[in-house]
Design an enzyme around this catalytic site. Sequence first.
Site, mmCIF file in Angstrom:
data_model
loop_
_atom_site.group_PDB
_atom_site.id
_atom_site.type_symbol
_atom_site.label_atom_id
_atom_site.label_comp_id
_atom_site.label_asym_id
_atom_site.label_seq_id
_atom_site.Cartn_x
_atom_site.Cartn_y
_atom_site.Cartn_z
ATOM 1 N N ILE A 163 0.822 -1.211 0.000
ATOM 2 C CA ILE A 163 0.000 0.000 0.000
ATOM 3 C C ILE A 163 0.861 1.269 0.000
ATOM 4 O O ILE A 163 0.401 2.330 -0.429
ATOM 5 C CB ILE A 163 -0.975 -0.027 1.200
ATOM 6 C CG1 ILE A 163 -2.199 0.820 0.931
ATOM 7 C CG2 ILE A 163 -0.292 0.378 2.495
ATOM 8 C CD1 ILE A 163 -3.345 0.548 1.899
ATOM 9 N N ASN B 177 11.672 -8.001 7.062
ATOM 10 C CA ASN B 177 11.860 -7.251 8.295
ATOM 11 C C ASN B 177 11.361 -8.128 9.444
ATOM 12 O O ASN B 177 10.249 -8.659 9.383
ATOM 13 C CB ASN B 177 11.083 -5.940 8.246
ATOM 14 C CG ASN B 177 11.609 -5.000 7.177
ATOM 15 O OD1 ASN B 177 12.804 -4.981 6.898
ATOM 16 N ND2 ASN B 177 10.724 -4.234 6.556
ATOM 17 N N HIS C 246 6.060 -11.719 6.202
ATOM 18 C CA HIS C 246 5.921 -11.274 4.807
ATOM 19 C C HIS C 246 7.289 -11.020 4.215
ATOM 20 O O HIS C 246 8.216 -10.606 4.908
ATOM 21 C CB HIS C 246 5.030 -10.035 4.695
ATOM 22 C CG HIS C 246 5.400 -8.918 5.624
ATOM 23 N ND1 HIS C 246 5.075 -8.928 6.959
ATOM 24 C CD2 HIS C 246 6.079 -7.767 5.412
ATOM 25 C CE1 HIS C 246 5.531 -7.814 7.526
ATOM 26 N NE2 HIS C 246 6.153 -7.102 6.610
HETATM 27 P P1 DGP Z 1 7.008 -4.270 7.502
HETATM 28 O O1 DGP Z 1 7.543 -2.939 7.892
HETATM 29 O O2 DGP Z 1 8.078 -5.182 6.954
HETATM 30 O O3 DGP Z 1 6.177 -4.923 8.589
HETATM 31 O O4 DGP Z 1 6.053 -3.974 6.267
HETATM 32 C C1 DGP Z 1 4.673 -3.953 6.301
HETATM 33 C C2 DGP Z 1 4.220 -3.464 4.959
HETATM 34 O O5 DGP Z 1 2.831 -3.694 4.853
HETATM 35 C C3 DGP Z 1 4.427 -1.980 4.705
HETATM 36 O O6 DGP Z 1 5.340 -1.814 3.633
HETATM 37 C C4 DGP Z 1 3.065 -1.440 4.341
HETATM 38 C C5 DGP Z 1 2.264 -2.685 4.059
HETATM 39 N N1 DGP Z 1 0.873 -2.606 4.454
HETATM 40 C C6 DGP Z 1 0.390 -2.312 5.685
HETATM 41 N N2 DGP Z 1 -0.952 -2.332 5.697
HETATM 42 C C7 DGP Z 1 -1.315 -2.680 4.429
HETATM 43 C C8 DGP Z 1 -2.583 -2.880 3.805
HETATM 44 O O7 DGP Z 1 -3.654 -2.750 4.404
HETATM 45 N N3 DGP Z 1 -2.567 -3.213 2.499
HETATM 46 C C9 DGP Z 1 -1.408 -3.370 1.792
HETATM 47 N N4 DGP Z 1 -1.504 -3.708 0.514
HETATM 48 N N5 DGP Z 1 -0.198 -3.200 2.351
HETATM 49 C C10 DGP Z 1 -0.164 -2.860 3.650
#
Ligand code: DGP
Length: 115
Positions: free
Chosen positions: A32, A88, A101
């Site tokens: 996102i 991460n 992830h």
């Molecule tokens: P991390 O910092 O490694 O935990 O990355 C989490 C990622 O998840 C961050 O890059 C933004 C993404 N993210 C968080 N909420 C959402 C969501 O609701 N939808 C999508 N597509 N991505 C999300």
Amino acid sequence: MSEETIFGKIIRREIPADIVYEDDLCLAFRDITPQAPTHVLLIPKKPVPKLADATSDDKELLGHMMLTLKSLAEQLGIAEEGYRVVINTGSNGGQTVFHLHMHLLGGRSLQWPPG
Ligand code: DGP
């Protein structure tokens, strides 16, 4: 039992996401807040909170995810020029969503070391 996260809701289609790949074990969708022209997150359907919680039972799942990333990079057209895979892990690792992830980043030249 892991805590419910936003990624669990994406798996169950309770909130929308731009899904680019799915199979029995994992799901990939566009981040996102993309940090590169191509920024996809690959998650296991099994709710492992973080890499540090994975066990030898997850060996096949993790191997499958790595090879899925390779295929996804080809599918998304970033394989030839190169890309980065990031996991991460925990608070010092910058993890914000506690459902394991793998970030797949490409489409621009990425710097090293990270901040
Ligand atoms: P991390 O910092 O490694 O935990 O990355 C989490 C990622 O998840 C961050 O890059 C933004 C993404 N993210 C968080 N909420 C959402 C969501 O609701 N939808 C999508 N597509 N991505 C999300």
